[in-house]
Design a protein around this motif. Structure first.
Motif, mmCIF file in Angstrom:
data_model
loop_
_atom_site.group_PDB
_atom_site.id
_atom_site.type_symbol
_atom_site.label_atom_id
_atom_site.label_comp_id
_atom_site.label_asym_id
_atom_site.label_seq_id
_atom_site.Cartn_x
_atom_site.Cartn_y
_atom_site.Cartn_z
ATOM 1 N N ASP A 190 7.253 14.056 -49.247
ATOM 2 C CA ASP A 190 7.452 14.062 -50.693
ATOM 3 C C ASP A 190 6.455 13.103 -51.333
ATOM 4 O OD1 ASP A 190 9.800 15.767 -50.583
ATOM 5 O OD2 ASP A 190 10.812 14.040 -49.686
ATOM 6 N N PHE A 191 6.373 13.132 -52.640
ATOM 7 C CA PHE A 191 5.426 12.280 -53.345
ATOM 8 C C PHE A 191 5.768 10.812 -53.092
ATOM 9 C CE2 PHE A 191 3.792 10.463 -57.485
ATOM 10 C CZ PHE A 191 2.457 10.550 -57.118
ATOM 11 N N HIS A 192 4.872 10.117 -52.407
ATOM 12 C CA HIS A 192 5.022 8.694 -52.086
ATOM 13 C C HIS A 192 6.297 8.391 -51.300
ATOM 14 C CE1 HIS A 192 1.513 7.031 -53.974
ATOM 15 N NE2 HIS A 192 1.780 7.615 -55.117
ATOM 16 N N GLY A 193 6.749 9.309 -50.450
ATOM 17 C CA GLY A 193 7.926 8.983 -49.661
ATOM 18 C C GLY A 193 8.461 10.146 -48.861
ATOM 19 N N ILE A 194 9.665 9.939 -48.335
ATOM 20 C CA ILE A 194 10.324 10.938 -47.497
ATOM 21 C C ILE A 194 11.767 11.040 -47.952
ATOM 22 C CG2 ILE A 194 10.970 11.602 -45.159
ATOM 23 C CD1 ILE A 194 8.694 9.830 -44.137
ATOM 24 N N GLY A 195 12.108 12.157 -48.596
ATOM 25 C CA GLY A 195 13.469 12.379 -49.040
ATOM 26 C C GLY A 195 14.339 12.963 -47.936
ATOM 27 N N PRO A 196 15.610 13.263 -48.240
ATOM 28 C CA PRO A 196 16.537 13.760 -47.216
ATOM 29 C C PRO A 196 16.069 15.052 -46.551
ATOM 30 C CG PRO A 196 17.732 13.038 -49.157
ATOM 31 C CD PRO A 196 16.290 12.997 -49.522
ATOM 32 N N HIS A 197 15.567 16.020 -47.321
ATOM 33 C CA HIS A 197 15.096 17.276 -46.733
ATOM 34 C C HIS A 197 13.920 17.019 -45.803
ATOM 35 C CE1 HIS A 197 14.101 21.605 -46.545
ATOM 36 N NE2 HIS A 197 12.836 21.205 -46.644
ATOM 37 N N ALA A 198 12.967 16.215 -46.246
ATOM 38 C CA ALA A 198 11.802 15.923 -45.417
ATOM 39 C C ALA A 198 12.203 15.169 -44.153
ATOM 40 C CB ALA A 198 10.784 15.114 -46.217
ATOM 41 N N ARG A 199 13.129 14.233 -44.278
ATOM 42 C CA ARG A 199 13.577 13.483 -43.107
ATOM 43 C C ARG A 199 14.249 14.411 -42.091
ATOM 44 N NH1 ARG A 199 13.950 8.203 -42.387
ATOM 45 N NH2 ARG A 199 13.429 7.926 -44.601
ATOM 46 N N ARG A 200 15.042 15.354 -42.606
ATOM 47 C CA ARG A 200 15.707 16.298 -41.703
ATOM 48 C C ARG A 200 14.689 17.165 -40.969
ATOM 49 N NH1 ARG A 200 18.512 21.903 -43.435
ATOM 50 N NH2 ARG A 200 19.159 22.558 -41.361
ATOM 51 N N THR A 201 13.713 17.702 -41.689
ATOM 52 C CA THR A 201 12.743 18.598 -41.050
ATOM 53 C C THR A 201 11.827 17.834 -40.099
ATOM 54 O OG1 THR A 201 11.255 18.414 -42.960
ATOM 55 C CG2 THR A 201 12.788 20.258 -42.933
ATOM 56 N N MET A 202 11.448 16.608 -40.464
ATOM 57 C CA MET A 202 10.592 15.834 -39.558
ATOM 58 C C MET A 202 11.336 15.421 -38.294
ATOM 59 S SD MET A 202 8.229 13.515 -42.081
ATOM 60 C CE MET A 202 7.422 14.292 -43.503
ATOM 61 N N THR A 203 12.604 15.107 -38.435
ATOM 62 C CA THR A 203 13.400 14.776 -37.255
ATOM 63 C C THR A 203 13.507 15.977 -36.327
ATOM 64 O OG1 THR A 203 14.665 13.141 -38.518
ATOM 65 C CG2 THR A 203 15.657 13.958 -36.475
ATOM 66 N N ALA A 204 13.721 17.161 -36.897
ATOM 67 C CA ALA A 204 13.766 18.380 -36.094
ATOM 68 C C ALA A 204 12.410 18.669 -35.459
ATOM 69 C CB ALA A 204 14.198 19.559 -36.956
ATOM 70 N N ALA A 205 11.334 18.437 -36.206
ATOM 71 C CA ALA A 205 9.992 18.664 -35.668
ATOM 72 C C ALA A 205 9.710 17.735 -34.495
ATOM 73 C CB ALA A 205 8.953 18.473 -36.761
ATOM 74 N N ALA A 206 10.131 16.478 -34.611
ATOM 75 C CA ALA A 206 9.931 15.537 -33.512
ATOM 76 C C ALA A 206 10.698 15.975 -32.274
ATOM 77 C CB ALA A 206 10.366 14.132 -33.940
ATOM 78 N N GLU A 207 11.939 16.424 -32.473
ATOM 79 C CA GLU A 207 12.730 16.915 -31.340
ATOM 80 C C GLU A 207 12.049 18.109 -30.689
ATOM 81 O OE1 GLU A 207 17.195 18.793 -30.492
ATOM 82 O OE2 GLU A 207 16.846 17.556 -32.293
ATOM 83 N N ALA A 208 11.534 19.011 -31.523
ATOM 84 C CA ALA A 208 10.849 20.191 -30.985
ATOM 85 C C ALA A 208 9.547 19.812 -30.304
ATOM 86 C CB ALA A 208 10.591 21.195 -32.107
ATOM 87 N N HIS A 209 8.845 18.827 -30.836
ATOM 88 C CA HIS A 209 7.625 18.357 -30.171
ATOM 89 C C HIS A 209 7.948 17.845 -28.775
ATOM 90 C CE1 HIS A 209 4.116 16.029 -29.056
ATOM 91 N NE2 HIS A 209 4.960 15.025 -28.822
#
Length: 314
Positions: free
Chosen positions: A149-168
């Motif tokens: 998100d603009f200058h940060g990481i909101g709840p949706h972004a945090r959820r998707t990045m956490t899932a992406a890390a798990e998938a990585h």
């Protein structure tokens, strides 16, 4: 920022490969690569500008190849009109290696709720192929795309990045990040690399040039992540004039081996005005002239061969 060490992979004698829509290949077979673009894309944010025409996409790829292009990485994630089957057919017809993405963009790009278990979805699409193909599973994704998100990481972004890390961690797939207006790189690296232990060498930071903060760019480069300069196919982009200066500045500081470049064609208008071929027809020759053949070879050939390669676990 203290970065997490890379996890143990396969034996060193087994080289990493790039996962394309036609199968896994050695990275050096990509050739000259457009590291971030779109042949197909659909979002409610851009009504009437959909990229959905296979014939137009084929013309784009053929002209891209005619000017020396060998590989293209489409960052269109889940639910945004990726046309995975068409990508595979276009790759066969044109001879251009195509890497496709799974992942999830910002919530504003969707008109319905995404699946509940994002990590499971990402792993399935990387390991087994995209659901909904006519004959079983479709081509496999070779990239996980998420967005800040603009200058940060909101709840949706945090959820998707956490899932992406798990998938990585389950697959080895690289994680590509849309940075909104080029901001939030430090926050993204803190989350993905420090907290979720994705190695920086598996993280691609998109749109760095949209926030021409050279100190931030150098800090991102020092982390070991990939810096993706993209968007020059978008006509009249406000930061286009800084592209060569940014690349030159980073190369002069010793970061030429972290740089990637792509067109990021996201609308039908941009496709018609410049489009995918702009990368090989205009940008690559200009970078050769102004920065030199060696930095250009790294940006278009050597770096993509490493950035999109992985020791695939599935």
């Amino acid at each position: 920022m203290t970065r997490a060490p890379a996890p143990r992979g396969r034996p060193a004698t087994e080289a990493p490969t790039v996962r394309t829509v036609l199968g896994d290949i050695p990275g050096d077979r990509l050739g000259v690569c457009d590291s971030h673009d779109h042949l197909f894309l659909r979002t409610p944010r851009l009504p009437g500008e959909e990229l959905a025409d296979s014939a137009a996409a084929e013309r784009q790829l053929r002209e891209f190849a005619a000017h020396g292009g060998g590989g293209l990485v489409q960052w269109t994630p889940y639910g945004m009109g990726r046309h995975m089957g068409a990508l595979a057919e276009l790759s066969r017809r044109t001879g251009v290696h195509v890497v496709a993405a799974t992942g999830l963009h910002q919530a504003v790009h969707y008109d319905r709720q995404p699946p509940a278990d994002l990590a499971e979805l990402f792993v399935e699409e990387v390991s087994h192929g995209v659901r909904g193909a006519v004959c079983g599973q479709g081509p496999r994704a070779g990239l996980i795309k998420v967005a800040g998100d603009f200058h940060g990481i909101g709840p949706h972004a945090r959820r998707t990045m956490t899932a992406a890390a798990e998938a990585h961690h389950a697959t080895g797939a690289p994680v590509a990040v849309h940075l909104e207006l080029g901001t939030g790189a430090v926050e993204v690296l803190d989350l993905l690399c420090d907290r979720l232990e994705v190695p920086p060498s598996s993280v691609l930071l998109g749109h760095l040039g949209r926030c021409p903060d050279v100190r931030m760019q150098r800090e991102a480069a020092r982390s070991g992540a990939w810096l993706v300069f993209d968007g020059p196919s978008r006509a009249h982009h406000a930061t286009d004039w800084r592209l060569l200066d940014s690349l030159a500045e980073l190369a002069e500081h010793g970061y030429a081996d972290r740089l990637l470049l792509g067109g990021d064609t996201v609308t039908a208008t941009a496709r018609d005005e410049t489009g995918v071929p702009h990368v090989t027809r205009a940008l690559r020759p200009r970078i050769v002239r102004e920065l030199g053949a060696e930095p250009a070879r790294r940006i278009f050939v050597d770096n993509p061969a490493r950035a999109f390669a992985a020791h695939w676990k599935h």
